[in-house]
Design a protein around this motif. Structure first.
Motif, short mmCIF file in Angstrom:
data_model
loop_
_atom_site.label_atom_id
_atom_site.label_comp_id
_atom_site.label_asym_id
_atom_site.label_seq_id
_atom_site.Cartn_x
_atom_site.Cartn_y
_atom_site.Cartn_z
N VAL A 81 0.39 -0.99 0.23
CA VAL A 81 0.18 -0.09 0.17
C VAL A 81 0.14 1.20 -0.18
O VAL A 81 0.22 2.09 -0.55
N VAL A 82 2.22 1.20 0.69
CA VAL A 82 3.06 2.07 0.80
C VAL A 82 3.25 3.03 -0.31
O VAL A 82 3.47 4.40 -0.83
N PRO A 83 4.08 2.33 -1.82
CA PRO A 83 3.58 3.41 -3.02
C PRO A 83 2.17 3.36 -3.62
O PRO A 83 2.48 4.72 -4.35
N GLN A 84 1.44 3.59 -3.40
CA GLN A 84 0.52 3.22 -4.47
C GLN A 84 -0.10 4.42 -3.34
O GLN A 84 -0.84 5.49 -3.85
N VAL A 85 -0.26 4.84 -2.10
CA VAL A 85 -0.61 6.32 -1.85
C VAL A 85 0.57 6.92 -1.60
O VAL A 85 -0.33 9.02 -1.59
N GLN A 86 1.96 7.03 -1.84
CA GLN A 86 2.49 7.92 -2.70
C GLN A 86 2.52 8.39 -3.77
O GLN A 86 3.35 9.33 -4.03
N THR A 87 1.47 7.96 -4.89
CA THR A 87 1.91 8.69 -6.06
C THR A 87 0.84 9.37 -6.30
O THR A 87 0.03 9.51 -5.73
N LEU A 88 1.19 10.10 -7.08
CA LEU A 88 -0.16 10.95 -7.76
C LEU A 88 -1.40 10.34 -8.24
O LEU A 88 -1.24 9.43 -8.64
N PRO A 89 -2.62 11.03 -8.21
CA PRO A 89 -3.99 10.10 -8.88
C PRO A 89 -3.80 10.01 -10.82
O PRO A 89 -2.57 11.01 -10.83
N ASP A 90 -3.97 8.73 -10.81
CA ASP A 90 -4.27 8.59 -12.55
C ASP A 90 -4.43 10.12 -13.33
O ASP A 90 -4.77 10.82 -13.16
N PRO A 91 -3.38 10.34 -13.99
CA PRO A 91 -3.95 11.61 -15.09
C PRO A 91 -4.98 11.50 -15.86
O PRO A 91 -5.43 10.08 -16.65
N LYS A 92 -5.86 12.60 -16.50
CA LYS A 92 -6.91 12.08 -17.07
C LYS A 92 -6.99 12.62 -18.41
O LYS A 92 -5.54 13.55 -18.53
N PHE A 93 -6.44 11.63 -19.41
CA PHE A 93 -6.38 11.92 -21.35
C PHE A 93 -7.57 12.40 -21.31
O PHE A 93 -8.57 11.64 -21.38
N GLN A 94 -8.24 13.70 -22.29
CA GLN A 94 -8.94 14.01 -22.68
C GLN A 94 -8.42 14.23 -24.36
O GLN A 94 -8.29 15.36 -25.34
N VAL A 95 -10.48 13.71 -24.96
CA VAL A 95 -10.67 13.97 -26.27
C VAL A 95 -12.24 14.74 -27.05
O VAL A 95 -12.76 13.74 -26.07
N GLY A 96 -12.34 15.41 -27.46
CA GLY A 96 -13.28 16.26 -27.81
C GLY A 96 -13.46 16.72 -29.05
O GLY A 96 -12.53 16.59 -29.97
N TYR A 97 -14.82 17.09 -29.50
CA TYR A 97 -14.60 18.42 -30.46
C TYR A 97 -15.45 19.56 -30.18
O TYR A 97 -16.26 19.57 -29.90
N GLN A 98 -15.07 20.75 -30.43
CA GLN A 98 -15.78 21.76 -30.57
C GLN A 98 -16.22 22.57 -32.12
O GLN A 98 -15.94 22.51 -32.77
#
Length: 352
Positions: A81-98
């Motif tokens: 659990v130790v390395p899990q809680v010390q790591t940043l949250p997962d990044p979010k990849f975004q794709v869209g159309y405007q």
């Protein structure tokens, strides 16, 4: 004159019986223990090489005990659990159309990523809390292991005592049966009283009762040792090996100091207090906001050109009365209870 000789011989016979019956395992000499071992081999048919070694039993118990395995798995899971809680949250990849209705409409694809960033210090404190929890479970694993080893040793030494007691009681029974035969022979020729025969028979019945009790205790110890080894309760178990005692030269005060410094149970309590202190610090940090960083790329198909966009968001702890405040109150109360109960006992360990 003949009657006087009969009384004297009867008195000598009674003294011999009392001497044999009062002969216990605790006062047996080394030479008598060797003779008793040989007699037990002849009586019970246990070969001298069919012996159970204490060290091998300890190794088998450590390898097979479900309680030790469960404690070790809890420790291994906590370390993961130790390395899990010390790591940043997962990044979010975004794709869209405007497409924006303007005089010259803007339309095209949008692509990028976002990342949640906790307030500085939160990840470190989360790792410290998880690390102290893993260390606490490690000490609990060692405490369980030592407790089971101590139980196994206690049962093993008790079984050794029972075997030695049965050997000596067997030898006493053989002597009493010989005395009974002698008394019957002397009584048949008128050289002993009938009460000598009765006295020998009574002592033989007492010895048989003692053997029955010892045999029950031996079976109970067999079942206890097999349970610690994760074997069937009625499984076979050889006789214990000879025990070679060593003189303890460490004074009691030094033993007490070593127990305070190296006891896994006290170490686990110290780690629990340390973990609670880190939890309180982490709960205080929850009042500070986290951040949300986003970087986007833009495509304008109308003019065949690219652009970009960069945004930073802040999470405001608006509902701190029902969220952050309550999250801080519980670890704080838990820490105070632990310090009140455990701090005097783990003062030496905690100072380290």
């Amino acid at each position: 004159m003949k009657r006087l000789l009969v009384r004297i011989s009867s008195w000598i016979f009674s003294v011999l019986i009392l001497y044999v019956v009062s002969f216990t395992p605790l006062c047996a000499t080394a030479a008598q223990e060797t003779d008793a071992t040989r007699q037990n081999t002849a009586v019970h048919g246990v070969p001298t090489h069919d012996r159970t070694n204490l060290q091998s039993l300890i190794e088998e118990m450590v390898a097979r005990s479900p309680e030790i395995k469960a404690a070790r798995e809890r420790w291994e899971a906590a370390k993961a659990v130790v390395p899990q809680v010390q790591t940043l949250p997962d990044p979010k990849f975004q794709v869209g159309y405007q497409r924006m209705p303007m005089t010259d409409p803007l339309q095209g694809a949008i692509y990028g990523f976002g990342q949640d960033i906790p307030f500085p210090g939160k990840l470190r404190l989360r790792g410290e809390v998880a690390q102290r929890d893993a260390e606490r479970l490690e000490q609990e694993y060692h405490a369980i292991r030592l407790r089971l080893i101590a139980s196994l040793k206690e049962a093993y030494y008790s079984l050794h005592f029972i075997h030695k007691s049965m050997e000596i009681v067997d030898s006493n029974k053989a002597l009493l049966m010989q005395f009974e035969k002698t008394a019957k022979a002397r009584y048949s020729v008128g050289q002993a009283a009938q009460q000598d025969v009765f006295r020998a028979q009574v002592e033989i019945s007492r010895v048989l009762d003692r053997l029955a009790v010892l045999d029950q205790q031996k079976e109970s110890l067999h079942a206890a040792i097999n349970r610690l080894l994760n074997r069937p309760p009625a499984g076979p178990l050889g006789a214990p090996e000879e025990i070679h005692t060593t003189i303890l030269t460490v004074p009691l005060q030094e033993l007490s100091q070593r127990a305070d410094q190296f006891s896994p149970a006290l170490q686990a309590s110290a780690k629990s207090i340390d973990r609670s202190e880190r939890s309180v610090s982490l709960a205080r940090r929850q009042y500070f906001p986290d951040f949300d960083v986003q970087a986007l790329g833009l495509r304008n198909d109308r003019i065949n050109d690219n652009g970009y966009q960069f945004m930073v968001g802040i999470k405001i702890p608006l509902f701190y009365e029902s969220k952050q405040k309550q999250g801080f109150a519980r670890p704080w109360r838990h820490l105070k209870v632990l310090e009140k109960i455990l701090r005097p006992r783990v003062k030496t360990c905690y100072s380290k």
